[in-house]
Design an enzyme around this catalytic site. Structure first.
Site, PDB file in Angstrom:
ATOM      1  N   GLY A 209      48.703  39.356  35.462  1.00 37.79           N
ATOM      2  CA  GLY A 209      48.776  40.807  35.407  1.00 37.79           C
ATOM      3  C   GLY A 209      47.486  41.432  35.910  1.00 37.79           C
TER       4      GLY A 209
ATOM      5  N   SER B  37      48.269  33.459  38.694  1.00 41.58           N
ATOM      6  CA  SER B  37      47.820  34.803  39.064  1.00 41.58           C
ATOM      7  C   SER B  37      46.585  35.210  38.244  1.00 41.58           C
ATOM      8  CB  SER B  37      48.986  35.777  38.899  1.00 41.58           C
ATOM      9  OG  SER B  37      48.749  36.966  39.595  1.00 41.58           O
ATOM     10  N   TYR B  38      46.670  36.289  37.464  1.00 37.91           N
ATOM     11  CA  TYR B  38      45.504  36.719  36.697  1.00 37.91           C
ATOM     12  C   TYR B  38      45.169  35.734  35.574  1.00 37.91           C
ATOM     13  CZ  TYR B  38      42.029  40.029  34.980  1.00 37.91           C
ATOM     14  OH  TYR B  38      40.842  40.629  34.625  1.00 37.91           O
TER      15      TYR B  38
ATOM     16  N   HIS C 127      54.739  33.389  44.761  1.00 40.59           N
ATOM     17  CA  HIS C 127      53.619  33.573  43.840  1.00 40.59           C
ATOM     18  C   HIS C 127      53.975  32.899  42.507  1.00 40.59           C
ATOM     19  CE1 HIS C 127      50.062  35.706  42.428  1.00 40.59           C
ATOM     20  NE2 HIS C 127      50.733  36.288  41.455  1.00 40.59           N
TER      21      HIS C 127
ATOM     22  N   ASP D  75      53.296  33.166  49.266  1.00 34.92           N
ATOM     23  CA  ASP D  75      52.668  34.261  48.524  1.00 34.92           C
ATOM     24  C   ASP D  75      51.584  34.937  49.349  1.00 34.92           C
ATOM     25  OD1 ASP D  75      51.698  35.941  46.523  1.00 34.92           O
ATOM     26  OD2 ASP D  75      50.395  34.393  45.688  1.00 34.92           O
TER      27      ASP D  75
END
Lengths: 471, 471
Positions: A75, A170-171, A443, A377
């Site tokens: 996020g 991701s985050y 992703h 991605d």
């Protein structure tokens, strides 16, 4: 007294566990070879902070101590329940008409899987203290997650001896190294029970704004932007500069113009998550809206990864009977469950933090790292994560164990990989760092490439090399 | 006498056409809304040179004069029957057990389709003069193809008034512009019946060795080669240099070393034609061999484009009953039908010819050009064809009609495109040059992306822009 106390403790623990057992989820059919649990762990009693988890036992019947993996989405502020568990590598995915479909490539084939909604404000996790939602940051996330793990292991002591892994995407490239660092510190303390952290896996991770998000060359080489726009990215404003302006609220006209142009060329109908995935063309407006806002993608092309799945997940997790079965939303949150974008205001400056030194440091402290990348991605392109892997290997003086080359899944090339390491004190080769692409993956790697992702995860939790041509 | 002569001519033509009519192909089922013909056209009676064609009438029942498209595959020395007709955009593809499957995206929905096995030595085309097979070149190919067209139109005079298009891929980037140039010259002659050449389409075409084949950045950005190998491509030997050494038989150790390394990293299990397509894992060794040698590709991933199809085509076109139905191999060639690599020895130096000036010249002479590119192809990457399109537009002072952006097929993004042109003598905007990528498509675009390819072809033969977001 000792026996009496232990009996009471055992009773307490078992009754606690029993209360969080999920007998069955709505839409679930058939006998399962594993148990599921879900519920809240209070991480701060004073503030009333409680993190929601969904835990799936390993489905393998082998009589061994299976590993335990904590999965985190990114996020900041996206749900591990919605993405990780129900879209990517969990045991079920919502089908049509409220049914649940078994995922034959669920990661609980290899490991107990613990999905955590983190931090508070994400999905079903919450705080009773309003100001917790303002200016939350990476440090607080890591500390709350750390408290969660210790308390969760207290509630589920039968998993304390498991090899423990952290994985996410991701985050979570921020969350996981920071959490791992706290666990490594924790384990230095002679007065605590150590957490058996063995390795971390980061998929398409945000690690350094200067490198991770630079997507100009990637988009150009995939046909999604023009020569002229690439030139503007190289001369006027690149993705790092743009995101840095964004997170520090220092806008420049030059960057805005370039990025409006990039957005126009790539188009809203192509998801940066996956340049190849089609968009959902379901007639349901609700689904359509959810899919487009959360996970927009395009292109008439057969591919694993159902672009309408996110819509069904959204519907499923907002059903009262599902929330009840999950022991979720017990405090009746004033908003619906969503993939991201809850009430949390995250300190956006945190995005501009370089995690590479921390990752390097973990490696130095004996925690192997897997950096993997879905090759479709454009948010965090494989090219950028590979640069980071190479930089870390160079900095730490790690040697490549073999040439960069293909790895295999079910007789097909799963992607490309390279591992780095060196000899340990006993002269034995130890892999400290592995880079791997996943061919054709988004992703969210396990979403579009479930079989390849499971092979990758198998190698990761077993500490063995990915299958190579010669193996 | 005039009437008598015309009647005789008509009888002759009709009987000729009738003899080449295919009542039905083995494995074909159901009623067809179009006729099929195949056979030989003698292009040099003295040498005994005969080119084989397969002709499929337009299936549309609309009472209009449909366009006529000649399709050519590349190589040099690859079959338009095996690739174009039975694998890519023809009406049928061989299924299991000798059946033929209808291709719902066949290009004969839009146009009469004429597939030509060219030059001699390719597929069923032959010469009775052995020395024709030695040192054949582009000029001879173009001249033979030119003779073929004129004679074919004489045999099928009912198609003389059709708008005529040339389309093909790969080394047809050489064949088609050279053939088009001969047709443009032909039409200048006041004493001949002109051929209504309207436009040419070149898919993933070899146009200039200095640009077209440079794949280092493309492979790197798709994860298929490492940072180090890209560096070697940039400093020691790039693809253009390597291929130039190859075609001129001037080998250098440096180039060989770099290209062995590239081949090792990309792997034999990944086709340069398509970085994402799985390999055929059929248990049939014959099929497996054919597929690997002709069309090697890899990756467990659902995708249109059956990697075992080439094996079935090979089997189908070598069946005696199929050859009989096709009026093929009437002289009993001493070798079997194959996709490429027949007895022909082509002047490899021809590969090192820059076709860009010829393409520019065709545009100047009023022939619009479509350059399209399957974006998964590493043989002739989209990035390189786009550079060529931009260079031509710049050189000819053509203006882009709109921003580089997505085009659509069935509510999904089909790829990215940009058109260039200018005002004609009457001030009306004319499109002279179109560049388009096809999202997720192989070197053989209609094979992996049949629906997108048909949409592209529809725009091409109708001289209309590709569907854009606003349309």
């Amino acid at each position: 007294m000792g026996v009496w106390f232990l009996s009471l403790l055992f009773f307490f623990l078992c009754s606690k566990v029993r209360s969080e057992l999920i007998p069955s989820l709505p839409g679930q059919h058939g006998h399962l070879s594993f148990r599921q649990y879900s519920g809240y762990i209070v991480t701060d009693a004073e503030h009333g902070r409680a993190l929601f988890y969904y835990f799936v036992e390993c489905s393998s019947n082998e009589d061994v101590l299976h590993p335990l993996t904590l999965w985190l989405n990114g996020g900041p502020g996206c749900s591990s329940l919605g993405f990780g568990a129900f879209m990517e590598n969990g045991p079920f995915q919502p089908g049509e008409n409220g049914t649940l479909i078994k995922n034959p490539y669920s990661w609980n084939i290899e490991s107990h899987m613990l999905y955590l909604e983190s931090p508070i404000g994400v999905g079903f996790s919450y705080s009773n203290t309003s100001k917790d939602y303002i200016d939350w940051n990476d440090t607080q996330t890591a500390e709350d997650n750390y408290r969660f793990i210790l308390k969760w292991l207290e509630e589920f002591p039968q998993f304390k001896d498991c090899d423990f892994f952290l994985a996410g995407e991701s985050y979570a490239g921020h969350y996981i190294p920071q959490l791992a660092a706290l666990l490594v510190e924790h384990n230095k303390n002679p007065n605590v029970e150590p957490v058996n952290l063995k390795a971390i896996a980061l998929g398409n991770p945000l690690l350094d704004l200067d490198i991770s998000v630079l997507a100009g060359d990637y988009l150009w080489s995939h046909g999604a932007i023009s020569d002229e726009t690439l030139f503007l990215e190289k001369t006027v404003c690149n993705d790092s500069k743009y995101m840095r302006e964004y997170v520090h609220s220092q806008w420049s006209q030059g960057c805005n113009d370039v990025f409006n142009r990039v957005a126009d060329e790539v188009s809203l109908d192509v998801g940066f998550d996956d340049l190849l995935l089609p968009v959902c063309t379901s007639s349901s407006n609700v689904e359509q809206f959810k899919v487009r806002s959360i996970y927009s993608a395009v292109g008439k092309r057969e591919k694993k990864g159902d672009p309408c799945l996110t819509g069904r997940i959204f519907t499923y997790l907002n059903k009262p009977e599902v929330q009840k079965a999950l022991h979720a939303n017990t405090t009746h949150l004033p908003f619906h469950w969503d993939f991201c974008l809850g009430p949390l205001v995250y300190q956006e400056e945190n995005i501009d933090m370089n995690l590479i030194p921390l990752v390097s440091n973990l490696i130095k402290k004996g925690i192997p790292v897997l950096l993997y990348s879905g090759d479709q991605d454009a948010k965090i392109p494989l090219t950028q994560t590979r640069i980071i892997a190479n930089n870390i290997a160079k900095e730490l003086n790690l040697s490549p164990f073999s040439n960069y080359g293909t790895w295999y899944d079910q007789k097909q090339v799963g992607g490309w990989t390279q591992s780095f390491g060196g000899a340990d004190a006993n002269g034995k080769n130890v892999t400290n760092l592995t880079f791997a692409t996943v061919r054709g993956a988004a992703h969210e790697v396990p979403f579009t490439s479930p079989s390849q992702a499971l092979t990758l995860f198998h190698s990761f939790v077993n500490g063995i090399p990915l299958p190579r041509p010669s193996s």
